[in-house]
Design a protein around this motif. Structure first.
Motif, PDB file in Angstrom:
ATOM      1  N   GLY A 109       0.777  -1.122  -0.140  1.00 54.98           N
ATOM      2  CA  GLY A 109      -0.049  -0.033   0.036  1.00 54.98           C
ATOM      3  C   GLY A 109       0.935   1.182   0.119  1.00 54.98           C
ATOM      4  N   PHE A 110       1.989   1.229   0.746  1.00 57.21           N
ATOM      5  CA  PHE A 110       2.961   2.436   0.722  1.00 57.21           C
ATOM      6  C   PHE A 110       3.599   2.477  -0.545  1.00 57.21           C
ATOM      7  N   PHE A 118      -5.415   6.945  -4.154  1.00 56.21           N
ATOM      8  CA  PHE A 118      -6.050   6.082  -2.972  1.00 56.21           C
ATOM      9  C   PHE A 118      -7.215   5.195  -3.582  1.00 56.21           C
ATOM     10  N   GLU A 119      -8.052   5.817  -4.254  1.00 53.82           N
ATOM     11  CA  GLU A 119      -9.324   4.876  -4.614  1.00 53.82           C
ATOM     12  C   GLU A 119      -9.196   4.020  -5.370  1.00 53.82           C
ATOM     13  N   LEU A 125      -5.772  -3.557  -4.724  1.00 59.22           N
ATOM     14  CA  LEU A 125      -5.297  -4.218  -3.621  1.00 59.22           C
ATOM     15  C   LEU A 125      -6.234  -5.024  -2.709  1.00 59.22           C
ATOM     16  N   MET A 126      -7.503  -4.674  -2.643  1.00 59.70           N
ATOM     17  CA  MET A 126      -8.580  -5.386  -1.809  1.00 59.70           C
ATOM     18  C   MET A 126      -8.772  -6.763  -2.115  1.00 59.70           C
ATOM     19  N   PRO A 127      -8.955  -7.028  -3.508  1.00 59.04           N
ATOM     20  CA  PRO A 127      -9.196  -8.253  -4.036  1.00 59.04           C
ATOM     21  C   PRO A 127      -8.078  -9.305  -3.463  1.00 59.04           C
ATOM     22  N   MET A 151      -2.154   3.594   2.144  1.00 54.09           N
ATOM     23  CA  MET A 151      -2.467   4.259   1.029  1.00 54.09           C
ATOM     24  C   MET A 151      -2.963   5.858   0.957  1.00 54.09           C
ATOM     25  N   LEU A 152      -3.829   5.621   2.271  1.00 55.48           N
ATOM     26  CA  LEU A 152      -4.396   7.142   2.488  1.00 55.48           C
ATOM     27  C   LEU A 152      -3.198   7.923   2.878  1.00 55.48           C
ATOM     28  N   THR A 153      -2.498   7.302   3.646  1.00 55.99           N
ATOM     29  CA  THR A 153      -1.163   8.350   4.220  1.00 55.99           C
ATOM     30  C   THR A 153      -0.205   8.887   3.183  1.00 55.99           C
TER      31      THR A 153
END
Length: 483
Positions: A109-110, A118-119, A125-127, A151-153
């Motif tokens: 994610g980083f 982000f979206e 990555l969620m799957p 990812m949000l960071t």
């Protein structure tokens, strides 16, 4: 016009902006333009100069950031559609091992969060998190929570994401220094968030039955809808030698290069390349003599727009042409990256208009006088104001752009160094990371994909992002005496 009257106009303007976005559900770009016009007229900007002021604000902002955001989106899109993002995440899972898979997805994610919005990153990555949760028979949140927060960071802190780029342009921060200091800061914040999330996910949270069925392949029992252990996997799995199920990937059935995902080294090199060029440009300007040829070369190559343009060309060749993509397909992939970011670019431009109106009307100086009298450090004001606007209206990008417009006169008066301005920009990023809750589209996207109800989302996602935002501000404050 007196300072009191100007401050009242500014307060009404911000309140109107929030009401238009939150209550009237007006699109943020339209709301910013409408409020900017109203504030300008109320503050006494001559009607003849109104259009010129708006055009200057829009042009000066978009002239710098539009190409950066567009090029960054193209890089992320090529990496996504080539299969590079998923291949990178799977490789990290393989290397870290099953016991450290949550950390592997956090690292993914980083790293992938740098070129990918982000979206989009969450959708990619969620799957993979679903598959790992299915194979390991562990709750999805163990994997998804630190990964999404990572990812949000990056989205809140670092260029080429739109909020960070817009802030750098507005306050005069250096994007190279933001990356040089911001990458270590975000890495520490993300590691801290990973550790906090491990404690959070020790307890059980209710999971939406539909998401549970999608993740684990069967309907949950009564206990499982209350957050109990996941059922046995119906998906592919293997044993890692310690009795733990791990995710396996199907073997490729063709040797066609276009169908083979790129190697993790290739993807990592393409992500890091523009960052290195920007950092080299910053170091060259600070360490090499004026007028020298090496400094001139590094200055050009290290300009964010040039660095990203070079990387777009590398991605198009390495991930596209070399793997059998036709030129028309490469062009279509690049084009497909632009519609999702068009509105982001316009919102950033409208934020520039708002900032220009504040300066032209004298409101900026009035706000700077008031903030000066508070005696609070500029770094803390930047963090606190961004956090307040983020909590009030939800969008991290809008919060960053609006805060930059409000604080620019104060920062100019404070005569801060480029390094200090870069830390102020990072402090704003910390404020934009915090308090992601029910008025944030990212909150709803994460909680729906993770199968959380509103209460569980507030107890996990909102608390984690807020703790990480405060930690990010603490790190920027610790760096302040060093620059």
């Amino acid at each position: 016009m007196s300072h009191t009257a100007l401050l009242l106009i500014a307060a009404v303007g911000v309140a109107t902006l929030l009401l238009l976005i939150l209550r009237a559900k007006v699109q943020p770009f339209v709301a910013l333009v409408v409020v900017s016009i109203g504030v300008a007229l109320a503050a006494g900007v001559p009607a003849a100069d109104l259009v010129k002021t708006i055009e200057e604000g829009m042009g000066s902002t978009l002239g710098h950031i539009a190409t950066i955001i567009a090029l960054g989106a193209m890089i992320g899109r090529i990496i996504e559609l080539s299969g590079g993002a998923a291949a990178f995440a799977h490789s990290l899972i393989d290397r870290f091992g099953s016991k450290r898979t949550p950390l592997a997805l956090t690292v993914a994610g980083f790293v992938l969060g740098i070129p990918v919005f982000f979206e989009v990153g969450l959708i990619i990555l969620m799957p993979i998190a679903y598959g790992v949760a299915r194979a390991s028979r562990k709750p999805l949140l163990v994997y998804a929570l630190p990964m999404g927060a990572a990812m949000l960071t990056v989205h809140a802190f670092l260029p080429p994401h739109p909020g960070a780029v817009a802030v750098a342009q507005a306050i005069g921060a250096d994007q190279g220094l933001m990356l040089l200091m911001g990458i270590p800061v975000t890495a520490v914040v993300i590691l801290f968030g990973y550790l906090v999330s491990r404690r959070m996910t020790r307890r059980e949270y209710p999971m939406d039955p539909a998401v549970h069925a999608e993740v684990y392949g069967e309907e949950p029992t009564t206990a499982e809808t209350g957050g109990g252990s996941a059922p046995a996997s119906t998906g592919p799995k293997a044993d890692d030698g310690h009795g733990t199920a791990v995710l396996t990937r199907p073997e490729p059935t063709t040797t066609d290069p276009a169908s083979q995902p790129p190697s993790v080294g290739t993807v990592l090199a393409l992500i890091v390349a523009p960052i290195l060029l920007i950092l080299l440009g910053t170091l060259g300007q600070n360490l090499l003599a004026d007028g020298s040829a090496p400094r001139a070369v590094l200055t050009v190559l290290g300009a964010p727009m040039v660095a990203l343009l070079i990387d777009v060309a590398l991605c198009a060749y390495v991930l596209g042409a070399r793997r059998g993509w036709e030129r028309a397909r490469i062009a279509d992939v690049m084009t497909s990256a632009l519609p999702p970011v068009a509105m982001v670019i316009l919102v950033a431009g409208a934020g520039g208009v708002f900032g220009k109106v504040l300066v032209a009307s004298g409101i900026g100086d009035a706000i700077a006088d008031v903030l000066d009298r508070t005696g609070l450090p500029a770094l803390f004001l930047a963090f606190l104001m961004t956090l307040a606007l983020r909590a009030a209206q939800g969008s991290a990008t809008v919060a960053l752009i609006t805060t930059a417009g409000i604080l620019t006169p104060l920062l100019q008066r404070a005569d801060l160094s480029t390094g200090q301005l870069s830390l102020v920009a990072l402090a704003m990023g910390a404020g934009a990371l915090a308090v992601s809750h029910i008025n944030d589209a990212g909150y709803w996207m994460f909680t729906k994909l993770a199968g959380l109800d509103v209460a569980s989302g507030l107890r996990t996602w909102t608390v984690l992002t807020t703790v990480m935002g405060v930690a990010g501000f603490g790190l920027t404050a610790a760096l302040w005496p060093l620059v």
